[in-house]
Write an enzyme that holds these catalytic residues in place. Structure first.
Site, PDB file in Angstrom:
ATOM      1  N   TRP A 138     -16.663  17.015 102.258  1.00 43.74           N
ATOM      2  CA  TRP A 138     -17.686  16.898 102.904  1.00 43.74           C
ATOM      3  C   TRP A 138     -18.580  15.760 102.395  1.00 43.74           C
ATOM      4  O   TRP A 138     -18.788  15.570 101.403  1.00 43.74           O
ATOM      5  CB  TRP A 138     -18.491  18.273 102.654  1.00 43.74           C
ATOM      6  CG  TRP A 138     -19.961  18.310 103.253  1.00 43.74           C
ATOM      7  CD1 TRP A 138     -21.003  17.712 102.310  1.00 43.74           C
ATOM      8  CD2 TRP A 138     -20.369  18.551 104.393  1.00 43.74           C
ATOM      9  NE1 TRP A 138     -22.245  17.731 103.147  1.00 43.74           N
ATOM     10  CE2 TRP A 138     -21.778  18.415 104.438  1.00 43.74           C
ATOM     11  CE3 TRP A 138     -20.136  19.361 105.666  1.00 43.74           C
ATOM     12  CZ2 TRP A 138     -22.534  18.773 105.668  1.00 43.74           C
ATOM     13  CZ3 TRP A 138     -20.735  19.545 106.824  1.00 43.74           C
ATOM     14  CH2 TRP A 138     -22.437  19.172 106.571  1.00 43.74           C
ATOM     15  N   ASN A 176     -22.818  14.075 103.223  1.00 45.86           N
ATOM     16  CA  ASN A 176     -23.963  14.271 104.026  1.00 45.86           C
ATOM     17  C   ASN A 176     -24.849  12.937 103.376  1.00 45.86           C
ATOM     18  O   ASN A 176     -24.543  11.888 103.555  1.00 45.86           O
ATOM     19  CB  ASN A 176     -24.825  15.644 104.187  1.00 45.86           C
ATOM     20  CG  ASN A 176     -25.119  16.507 102.690  1.00 45.86           C
ATOM     21  OD1 ASN A 176     -24.505  16.466 102.068  1.00 45.86           O
ATOM     22  ND2 ASN A 176     -26.505  16.318 102.490  1.00 45.86           N
ATOM     23  N   ASP A 177     -26.170  13.079 103.237  1.00 48.67           N
ATOM     24  CA  ASP A 177     -27.103  12.082 103.119  1.00 48.67           C
ATOM     25  C   ASP A 177     -26.607  10.739 102.311  1.00 48.67           C
ATOM     26  O   ASP A 177     -25.861  10.977 101.157  1.00 48.67           O
ATOM     27  CB  ASP A 177     -28.367  12.455 102.379  1.00 48.67           C
ATOM     28  CG  ASP A 177     -28.865  13.676 102.836  1.00 48.67           C
ATOM     29  OD1 ASP A 177     -28.659  14.175 103.683  1.00 48.67           O
ATOM     30  OD2 ASP A 177     -29.789  14.133 102.055  1.00 48.67           O
ATOM     31  N   SER A 223     -30.075  14.523  96.933  1.00 49.79           N
ATOM     32  CA  SER A 223     -30.349  13.268  97.273  1.00 49.79           C
ATOM     33  C   SER A 223     -31.416  12.630  96.349  1.00 49.79           C
ATOM     34  O   SER A 223     -32.216  13.404  95.787  1.00 49.79           O
ATOM     35  CB  SER A 223     -30.722  13.365  98.718  1.00 49.79           C
ATOM     36  OG  SER A 223     -29.931  13.583  99.427  1.00 49.79           O
ATOM     37  N   ARG A 277     -38.127  17.708  96.498  1.00 50.94           N
ATOM     38  CA  ARG A 277     -36.881  16.988  96.600  1.00 50.94           C
ATOM     39  C   ARG A 277     -36.852  15.615  97.057  1.00 50.94           C
ATOM     40  O   ARG A 277     -37.683  15.146  97.464  1.00 50.94           O
ATOM     41  CB  ARG A 277     -35.567  17.543  97.071  1.00 50.94           C
ATOM     42  CG  ARG A 277     -35.664  18.168  98.590  1.00 50.94           C
ATOM     43  CD  ARG A 277     -34.511  19.050  98.960  1.00 50.94           C
ATOM     44  NE  ARG A 277     -34.492  19.477 100.274  1.00 50.94           N
ATOM     45  CZ  ARG A 277     -35.022  20.621 100.764  1.00 50.94           C
ATOM     46  NH1 ARG A 277     -35.795  21.607  99.751  1.00 50.94           N
ATOM     47  NH2 ARG A 277     -35.051  21.037 101.854  1.00 50.94           N
ATOM     48  N   ASP A 278     -35.595  14.999  96.777  1.00 49.92           N
ATOM     49  CA  ASP A 278     -35.148  13.677  97.444  1.00 49.92           C
ATOM     50  C   ASP A 278     -36.266  12.559  96.994  1.00 49.92           C
ATOM     51  O   ASP A 278     -36.826  11.843  97.867  1.00 49.92           O
ATOM     52  CB  ASP A 278     -35.244  13.738  98.944  1.00 49.92           C
ATOM     53  CG  ASP A 278     -34.349  14.897  99.305  1.00 49.92           C
ATOM     54  OD1 ASP A 278     -33.595  15.404  98.707  1.00 49.92           O
ATOM     55  OD2 ASP A 278     -34.632  15.329 100.371  1.00 49.92           O
ATOM     56  N   GLU A 330     -37.712  16.179 104.249  1.00 48.26           N
ATOM     57  CA  GLU A 330     -36.468  15.835 103.469  1.00 48.26           C
ATOM     58  C   GLU A 330     -36.519  14.192 103.492  1.00 48.26           C
ATOM     59  O   GLU A 330     -36.805  13.556 104.427  1.00 48.26           O
ATOM     60  CB  GLU A 330     -35.231  16.464 104.134  1.00 48.26           C
ATOM     61  CG  GLU A 330     -35.501  18.049 104.207  1.00 48.26           C
ATOM     62  CD  GLU A 330     -34.194  18.699 104.201  1.00 48.26           C
ATOM     63  OE1 GLU A 330     -33.569  19.424 103.347  1.00 48.26           O
ATOM     64  OE2 GLU A 330     -33.253  18.158 105.263  1.00 48.26           O
ATOM     65  N   TRP A 346     -28.303  19.595 110.548  1.00 49.43           N
ATOM     66  CA  TRP A 346     -28.280  21.002 109.924  1.00 49.43           C
ATOM     67  C   TRP A 346     -28.102  22.191 110.714  1.00 49.43           C
ATOM     68  O   TRP A 346     -28.733  22.054 111.931  1.00 49.43           O
ATOM     69  CB  TRP A 346     -29.210  20.969 108.992  1.00 49.43           C
ATOM     70  CG  TRP A 346     -29.177  20.065 107.667  1.00 49.43           C
ATOM     71  CD1 TRP A 346     -30.183  19.085 107.521  1.00 49.43           C
ATOM     72  CD2 TRP A 346     -28.255  20.006 106.666  1.00 49.43           C
ATOM     73  NE1 TRP A 346     -29.557  18.242 106.173  1.00 49.43           N
ATOM     74  CE2 TRP A 346     -28.360  18.937 105.806  1.00 49.43           C
ATOM     75  CE3 TRP A 346     -26.900  20.773 106.748  1.00 49.43           C
ATOM     76  CZ2 TRP A 346     -27.317  18.622 104.608  1.00 49.43           C
ATOM     77  CZ3 TRP A 346     -26.071  20.452 105.276  1.00 49.43           C
ATOM     78  CH2 TRP A 346     -26.597  19.610 104.503  1.00 49.43           C
TER      79      TRP A 346
HETATM   80  C1  FRU Z   1     -30.791  16.403 103.541  1.00 54.01           C
HETATM   81  C2  FRU Z   1     -30.842  17.446 102.446  1.00 54.01           C
HETATM   82  C3  FRU Z   1     -31.729  16.825 101.095  1.00 54.01           C
HETATM   83  C4  FRU Z   1     -30.963  17.355 100.053  1.00 54.01           C
HETATM   84  C5  FRU Z   1     -29.548  17.177 100.346  1.00 54.01           C
HETATM   85  C6  FRU Z   1     -28.661  18.408  99.826  1.00 54.01           C
HETATM   86  O1  FRU Z   1     -29.995  16.597 104.653  1.00 54.01           O
HETATM   87  O2  FRU Z   1     -31.137  18.627 102.730  1.00 54.01           O
HETATM   88  O3  FRU Z   1     -33.076  17.116 101.249  1.00 54.01           O
HETATM   89  O4  FRU Z   1     -31.305  16.892  98.891  1.00 54.01           O
HETATM   90  O5  FRU Z   1     -29.798  17.059 101.659  1.00 54.01           O
HETATM   91  O6  FRU Z   1     -27.378  17.995 100.239  1.00 54.01           O
END
Ligand code: FRU
Length: 496
Positions: free
Chosen positions: A41, A43-44, A107, A167-168, A221, A296
């Site tokens: 998998w 994602n970001d 992230s 976060r992020d 996010e 999501w």
């Molecule tokens: C965005 C997110 C971020 C987080 C990450 C977790 O897509 O939800 O806010 O850091 O993905 O994988």
């Protein structure tokens, strides 16, 4: 001890990747030219940086299977944003602040500091009191092997922010100081919080850069903040803002007060599969963004993440885009010019007048291709027209992109795209004062990215169409459509 634990977790993941990558590679839905992870998998995009002559791309990564869990940071480098070389995993969960199977190294971003490559990430864990998020640092001398800072976490949430809603971090340098924007939530409204530091390690609250009053959701996010021309841009991925999942705000900012006042807002991409884009400046001075091509489960239109988990993987990035400021302070997002190197032989048709109400016009066959089209609006009387892409022979399966020129509206309908995906994304069109209506489309095995109106109105959606669905058509129900130019190119395969 913990240094060893991270290395152990990285080694374990690398062994798994090496044992499985050749099987995953064979997956029928693997993309031809969009960046994907080797297994599992993704994602970001994280830590995007042009560092020592190379593009570094990190990504939220669970190497073990095609679902989100236990976040690592994958890593790849490129010299041209088109060909990518996989490097060892950069970060793995290992500490009291990030070692949880439903948490991990979330992230964040990258910056060069003190001759080293620094990563700033969110540690997410649950030690029995619910999920907790904090900002952490890792660094590397060689840009490949990273070590987490012993003093982590360097920043914990303010008292009025829920501990799982902070976060992020996106970090940058200005006038000898470091700045970082983080996504947060207060009283159920989203915030972008700005912090400042003299040395990267000690952070102080500076300002609330921007906040939602409810209109832009309850949590932002992956906030990103950067100058563009004489303006500043805040890019956020809001939770709780309906179908608006990739919002930009353009305005003015002062480093003296920390105030950002925006006058323009827009959507970077109206499609169902474009989220958490991160920007960076490259060696050519371009402001580039890379976004994750999925969504999501909390989004209102979400159905699932697509069928690719059956092939042992899930997730890819949309094509890298260059951000530019329009004279009216809206933004446009142009696919980077390097993508032209993927082009095969061009087919071009110029100055076509299409009479409506007749059979649909076949375009060149293809399942991984680029299409560019310019409509002469002055010589066009048709109210609407559609592109039917990735159709099967019987035309039961297709993706339909419709431009309603009269009502100034466009739709991307994938309800018949692959027997799996669902939904119609839609957006307004800004037809005013335009003589030429431009369309630019990137099609790959499992995605379609549509750029319209000079890259200001974009829709990216995943469509897991079979390779045999390679027919494409133009349909004009009534009136006349004047096509100034129509170009198509098959695109080379560079990813496996
Ligand atoms: C965005 C997110 C971020 C987080 C990450 C977790 O897509 O939800 O806010 O850091 O993905 O994988």
């Amino acid at each position: 001890m913990s240094k060893e634990l991270m290395q152990k977790n990285i080694d374990r993941a690398q062994v798994f990747i090496d044992q499985n990558k050749d099987i995953v590679k064979e997956g029928k839905m693997r993309q031809s030219y969009h960046f994907m992870a080797q297994t599992g998998w993704l994602n970001d995009p994280n830590g995007l940086i042009y560092y020592k002559g190379k593009y570094h791309l990190f990504y939220q990564y669970n190497p073990y299977y095609g679902y989100w869990d236990y976040m690592h940071w994958g890593h790849a480098v490129s010299e041209d944003l088109v060909h990518w070389e996989y490097l060892p995993i950069a970060l793995a969960p290992s500490e009291f602040y990030d070692d949880h199977y439903r948490g991990g190294c979330f992230s964040g971003s990258a910056i060069e500091h003190d001759g080293k490559l620094f990563l700033m990430f969110t540690g997410c864990t649950n030690n029995g009191n619910g999920f907790e998020q904090s900002q952490c640092i890792a660094y590397s001398e060689d840009g490949i092997h990273f070590e987490k800072y012993e003093g982590n976490p360097v920043l914990t949430p303010p008292n009025d922010v829920p501990r799982h809603m902070f976060r992020d971090p996106k970090v940058w340098k200005h006038d000898g100081k470091y700045y970082m924007v983080c996504g947060a939530s207060k009283n159920n409204c989203a915030q972008a919080l700005l912090y400042v530091s003299e040395d990267m390690f000690h952070w102080e609250f500076f300002s609330v850069l921007a906040e939602s009053r409810g209109e832009w959701g309850y949590m932002w996010e992956c906030p990103d903040f950067f100058p563009l021309g004489d303006k500043y841009v805040l890019l956020v991925s809001p939770m709780g803002a309906g179908e608006r999942t990739c919002v930009y705000m353009v305005g003015d900012f002062s480093y003296e007060t920390g105030k950002f006042v925006y006058v323009v807002s827009g959507e970077a991409d109206w499609g169902f599969d474009y989220y958490a884009p991160q920007s960076f400046v490259d060696g050519k001075g371009r402001r580039l963004v890379i976004g994750w091509a999925n969504c999501w489960d909390w989004m209102p239109f979400w159905k699932d993440w697509g069928p690719t988990y059956r092939e042992g993987w899930c997730g890819f990035f949309a094509v890298p885009r260059e951000v530019k400021l329009n004279p009216d302070h809206t933004l446009r997002f142009e696919p980077v010019e390097e993508l032209r190197t993927l082009r095969g032989e061009e087919t071009e048709q110029d100055n076509m007048l299409v009479e409506g109400g007749q059979d649909d016009i076949p375009l060149k066959d293809g399942y991984a291709y680029e299409l560019k089209m310019e409509i002469d609006l002055k010589a066009t009387t048709a109210d609407t027209f559609s592109l039917f892409l990735r159709c099967d022979d019987s035309r039961e399966r297709y993706t339909k992109i419709t431009y309603d020129l009269k009502r100034q509206h466009m739709t991307f309908d994938r309800n018949h795209g692959d027997g799996w995906s669902r939904g119609i994304s839609h957006s307004p069109l800004w037809m005013k004062d335009h003589d030429i209506f431009s369309i630019h489309i990137y099609v790959d095995k499992s995605s379609i990215e549509v750029f319209t109106e000079n890259y200001s109105t974009n829709h990216s959606c995943n469509v897991f169409a079979d390779k045999s669905q390679n027919k494409n058509f133009l349909s004009v129900p009534a009136g006349q459509l004047k096509i100034k130019s129509l170009q198509m190119w098959p695109l080379k395969r560079v990813m496996f």
